[in-house]
Design a protein around this motif. Structure first.
Motif, PDB file in Angstrom:
ATOM      1  N   ASN A   1      26.908  28.695  59.379  1.00 45.95           N
ATOM      2  CA  ASN A   1      26.460  27.857  58.259  1.00 45.95           C
ATOM      3  C   ASN A   1      27.611  27.349  57.401  1.00 45.95           C
ATOM      4  O   ASN A   1      28.705  27.924  57.410  1.00 45.95           O
ATOM      5  N   ALA A   2      27.296  26.338  56.605  1.00 46.16           N
ATOM      6  CA  ALA A   2      28.142  25.990  55.465  1.00 46.16           C
ATOM      7  C   ALA A   2      27.533  26.679  54.251  1.00 46.16           C
ATOM      8  O   ALA A   2      26.336  26.952  54.234  1.00 46.16           O
ATOM      9  N   ALA A   3      28.373  26.971  53.250  1.00 45.11           N
ATOM     10  CA  ALA A   3      27.843  27.729  52.112  1.00 45.11           C
ATOM     11  C   ALA A   3      28.399  27.236  50.786  1.00 45.11           C
ATOM     12  O   ALA A   3      29.573  26.863  50.681  1.00 45.11           O
ATOM     13  N   VAL A   4      27.501  27.245  49.797  1.00 45.82           N
ATOM     14  CA  VAL A   4      27.928  27.046  48.417  1.00 45.82           C
ATOM     15  C   VAL A   4      27.841  28.405  47.743  1.00 45.82           C
ATOM     16  O   VAL A   4      26.813  29.087  47.838  1.00 45.82           O
ATOM     17  N   ILE A   5      28.922  28.803  47.067  1.00 48.52           N
ATOM     18  CA  ILE A   5      28.910  30.074  46.339  1.00 48.52           C
ATOM     19  C   ILE A   5      28.845  29.779  44.852  1.00 48.52           C
ATOM     20  O   ILE A   5      29.625  28.967  44.335  1.00 48.52           O
ATOM     21  N   LYS A   6      27.933  30.477  44.168  1.00 47.94           N
ATOM     22  CA  LYS A   6      27.876  30.386  42.703  1.00 47.94           C
ATOM     23  C   LYS A   6      28.177  31.786  42.174  1.00 47.94           C
ATOM     24  O   LYS A   6      27.301  32.643  42.103  1.00 47.94           O
ATOM     25  N   PRO A   7      29.473  32.026  41.793  1.00 52.87           N
ATOM     26  CA  PRO A   7      29.814  33.349  41.271  1.00 52.87           C
ATOM     27  C   PRO A   7      29.239  33.524  39.862  1.00 52.87           C
ATOM     28  O   PRO A   7      28.778  32.558  39.257  1.00 52.87           O
ATOM     29  N   SER A   8      29.325  34.751  39.352  1.00 50.41           N
ATOM     30  CA  SER A   8      28.786  35.004  38.014  1.00 50.41           C
ATOM     31  C   SER A   8      29.751  34.530  36.931  1.00 50.41           C
ATOM     32  O   SER A   8      30.942  34.845  36.955  1.00 50.41           O
ATOM     33  N   GLU A   9      29.187  33.822  35.980  1.00 50.53           N
ATOM     34  CA  GLU A   9      29.980  33.339  34.834  1.00 50.53           C
ATOM     35  C   GLU A   9      30.400  34.485  33.916  1.00 50.53           C
ATOM     36  O   GLU A   9      31.290  34.345  33.085  1.00 50.53           O
ATOM     37  N   LEU A  10      29.756  35.653  34.075  1.00 46.72           N
ATOM     38  CA  LEU A  10      30.077  36.787  33.198  1.00 46.72           C
ATOM     39  C   LEU A  10      31.316  37.546  33.679  1.00 46.72           C
ATOM     40  O   LEU A  10      31.819  38.427  32.986  1.00 46.72           O
ATOM     41  N   ALA A  11      31.791  37.224  34.870  1.00 51.20           N
ATOM     42  CA  ALA A  11      33.055  37.790  35.363  1.00 51.20           C
ATOM     43  C   ALA A  11      33.990  36.604  35.612  1.00 51.20           C
ATOM     44  O   ALA A  11      34.293  36.254  36.760  1.00 51.20           O
ATOM     45  N   PRO A  12      34.472  35.954  34.516  1.00 47.32           N
ATOM     46  CA  PRO A  12      35.158  34.653  34.661  1.00 47.32           C
ATOM     47  C   PRO A  12      36.463  34.714  35.447  1.00 47.32           C
ATOM     48  O   PRO A  12      36.778  33.778  36.192  1.00 47.32           O
ATOM     49  N   ALA A  13      37.221  35.810  35.302  1.00 42.23           N
ATOM     50  CA  ALA A  13      38.503  35.868  36.014  1.00 42.23           C
ATOM     51  C   ALA A  13      38.260  35.935  37.523  1.00 42.23           C
ATOM     52  O   ALA A  13      38.922  35.251  38.312  1.00 42.23           O
ATOM     53  N   THR A  14      37.271  36.737  37.926  1.00 42.39           N
ATOM     54  CA  THR A  14      36.980  36.844  39.364  1.00 42.39           C
ATOM     55  C   THR A  14      36.356  35.549  39.874  1.00 42.39           C
ATOM     56  O   THR A  14      36.643  35.114  40.992  1.00 42.39           O
ATOM     57  N   SER A  15      35.514  34.936  39.057  1.00 44.82           N
ATOM     58  CA  SER A  15      34.901  33.664  39.457  1.00 44.82           C
ATOM     59  C   SER A  15      35.985  32.625  39.759  1.00 44.82           C
ATOM     60  O   SER A  15      35.957  31.960  40.799  1.00 44.82           O
ATOM     61  N   ALA A  16      36.962  32.530  38.853  1.00 44.08           N
ATOM     62  CA  ALA A  16      38.050  31.558  39.058  1.00 44.08           C
ATOM     63  C   ALA A  16      38.851  31.897  40.309  1.00 44.08           C
ATOM     64  O   ALA A  16      39.235  31.014  41.085  1.00 44.08           O
ATOM     65  N   LEU A  17      39.070  33.184  40.529  1.00 43.05           N
ATOM     66  CA  LEU A  17      39.847  33.606  41.698  1.00 43.05           C
ATOM     67  C   LEU A  17      39.099  33.277  43.004  1.00 43.05           C
ATOM     68  O   LEU A  17      39.701  32.846  43.987  1.00 43.05           O
ATOM     69  N   ILE A  18      37.788  33.470  42.998  1.00 47.37           N
ATOM     70  CA  ILE A  18      36.996  33.148  44.189  1.00 47.37           C
ATOM     71  C   ILE A  18      37.142  31.651  44.515  1.00 47.37           C
ATOM     72  O   ILE A  18      37.314  31.263  45.674  1.00 47.37           O
ATOM     73  N   ALA A  19      37.129  30.835  43.471  1.00 46.02           N
ATOM     74  CA  ALA A  19      37.301  29.384  43.688  1.00 46.02           C
ATOM     75  C   ALA A  19      38.682  29.104  44.281  1.00 46.02           C
ATOM     76  O   ALA A  19      38.819  28.286  45.206  1.00 46.02           O
TER      77      ALA A  19
END
Ligand SMILES: NC(=O)c1ccc[n+]([C@@H]2O[C@H](COP(=O)([O-])OP(=O)(O)OC[C@H]3O[C@@H](n4cnc5c(N)ncnc54)[C@H](O)[C@@H]3O)[C@@H](O)[C@H]2O)c1
Length: 464
Positions: free
Chosen positions: A133-151
């Motif tokens: 599959n192709a995937a869109v990931i929506k990380p949690s905004e409450l863990a902003p540093a990890t969210s940015a890193l995932i991007a």
């Protein structure tokens, strides 16, 4: 790009991926992801320290290792999972050839929570990609540093026409949920799980819901109290109790309560020292809202007559709540009604196991149920008599890491399963293909004559 544009761009590749996204290419993407994670180890540690004060050892065992072992396990078994499987014809289908061909669902949405923000976003991505599959990931905004890193990880290591990370909160999540994804893999609270399922009803997307709830621990009669205390303290206070499968509360035989709470106090001191706020092994709460919710639960329980065995210290500015053990918590306290999701552990004395089982039965179906005993008959009895997402015997948390076991909830704690071949299946459509070789179907076609009536009757007799 708007969430709608992100979806449209990825979904445009669905048809081409069905034949073009070969197993070799999927494996190559997974290898790239693994290499990127290894290369960014210190950034991962830093992001999780910023978001949750997560100790490096916990980052390794609960964030990095689960993703890397999912990649390893998936890469090893992918050929077998993805292979079209021949099936035997059933009696009325003699003369046909049946095959099950797993195909990618298409473009999928992964919505992740904040508590294990890396692992729960990228672990399911491994299964999504493995299934093609192709995937869109929506990380949690409450863990902003990890969210940015995932991007950043996705931008650096994963093809843009395969994986997109859309950061943001409820608004962004809502916009994504309005897109006609082919599957939604949601990890989070039961309340938002309902929102996700309602949104999926509009597009008829299939869903996997990895939710939460109150996971009880039962100490059987004669359980090794010291070993149980150590395992429960580890499972409860890792990530400051913010674990979906953390032991929520413990049932202990009344005669063992004092010795067990004593053992818990000793284990907590051994793990985190006399002042856990200075310990490098103890994480922090995610934020102010979560802190005041937990402090409120604790204060209310104490006001209603609970006894504080250890802990209770709280410091809002540091998002710190000490590893806390309570006894005598009244059943009507909110602590006993909602998922605690923090470092507060009620210990409840019981006289008869039946009352414990009845209490568990009366609540929502838990995500995990833990049992401490050496008694095989008791293990069988409780496994059969209760329902929960999973069961741990003389262990907590570790079933999450066992990739030959499905991981998921039941009822209020979730729908569907993740990990290993169950993760692959969640993101696949198992397509049946029936080929006619010499099946005798002509006599069953109109006009219906005496002959066809006799033939239909004979077939019925054949099958029973
Ligand atoms: N079963 C599991 O594997 C598992 C793992 C971790 C956490 N959990 C559960 O998750 C919960 C804690 O995580 P959380 O607080 O991040 O959960 P949450 O449900 O508040 O949020 C999860 C995700 O949903 C999004 N979201 C929140 N509200 C939304 C809404 N109204 N509409 C659309 N999207 C929305 C968030 O942005 C986030 O990305 C606990 O209940 C825990 O038990 C379950």
């Amino acid at each position: 790009m708007t969430p709608a544009e992100v979806y449209t761009q990825l979904a445009a590749g669905d048809a081409a991926r069905r034949t073009g996204f070969t197993l070799a290419k999927r494996r190559a993407v997974l290898a790239k992801l693994a290499a990127e994670l290894r290369a960014r180890e210190s950034e991962i540690m830093a992001a999780l320290a910023a978001d949750l004060g997560k100790p490096p050892v916990e980052v390794r065992i609960s964030e990095i290792i689960p993703i890397l072992s999912e990649i390893r396990h998936t890469t090893k078994h992918l050929k077998r999972w993805a292979k079209p499987r021949r099936v035997w014809p059933t009696l009325s289908m003699l003369g046909t050839r049946g095959t099950i061909r797993p195909e990618p669902k298409g473009t999928v949405l992964i919505i992740a929570p904040w508590n294990y923000p890396l692992c729960l976003a990228l672990g399911s991505l491994v299964s999504a990609i493995a299934a093609g599959n192709a995937a869109v990931i929506k990380p949690s905004e409450l863990a902003p540093a990890t969210s940015a890193l995932i991007a950043q990880i996705a931008a650096a290591a994963l093809p843009a026409d395969l994986v997109a990370v859309v950061e943001g909160g409820v608004e962004v999540s809502t916009e994504l949920l309005a897109q006609p994804f082919d599957h939604i893999f949601f990890t989070g609270s039961p309340a938002v799980g309902r929102v996700v399922m309602a949104a999926a009803a509009k597009t008829l997307a299939s869903v996997t819901l990895e939710l939460g709830g109150k996971s009880p621990v039962i100490l059987g009669p004669g359980a090794n109290l010291q070993k149980a205390a150590r395992m429960v303290a580890w499972g409860k206070f890792q990530n400051a109790g913010q674990t979906c499968i953390a032991p929520d509360h413990v049932y202990v035989p009344r005669a063992d309560q004092a010795a067990f709470t004593q053992a818990l106090r000793a284990e907590i001191a051994k793990m985190y020292g006399a002042t856990p706020e200075t310990s490098r092994s103890f994480a922090r709460l995610i934020g102010a809202r979560h802190f005041s919710r937990l402090k409120g639960l604790l204060d209310e329980a104490l006001a209603k007559g609970a006894t504080l065995i250890t802990g209770g210290e709280a410091e809002e500015a540091a998002r710190y709540l000490a590893p806390t053990v309570l006894t005598d918590v009244p059943g009507e306290a909110a602590l006993m009604r909602e998922e605690i999701f923090g470092p507060v552990l009620p210990v409840i004395a019981y006289d008869a196991l039946e009352t414990v089982l009845a209490e568990i039965e009366a609540g929502e179906k838990p995500l995990a149920l833990y049992l401490f005993t050496k008694d095989r008959a008791l293990i069988n009895r409780i496994s059969a008599a209760t329902t929960s997402g999973g069961v741990g015997v003389n262990v907590t948390l570790a079933h999450f890491l066992h990739l030959n076991l499905p991981f998921g909830g039941v009822g209020n704690s979730g729908l569907g399963a993740a990990h290993g071949r169950w993760g692959f299946a969640a993101f696949s459509h198992e397509k049946p293909i029936l080929e006619n070789r010499f099946a005798v179907l002509d006599p069953l076609m109109p006009p219906y004559t005496k002959m066809s009536a006799r033939f239909a009757k004979a077939v019925q007799k054949l099958v029973g």
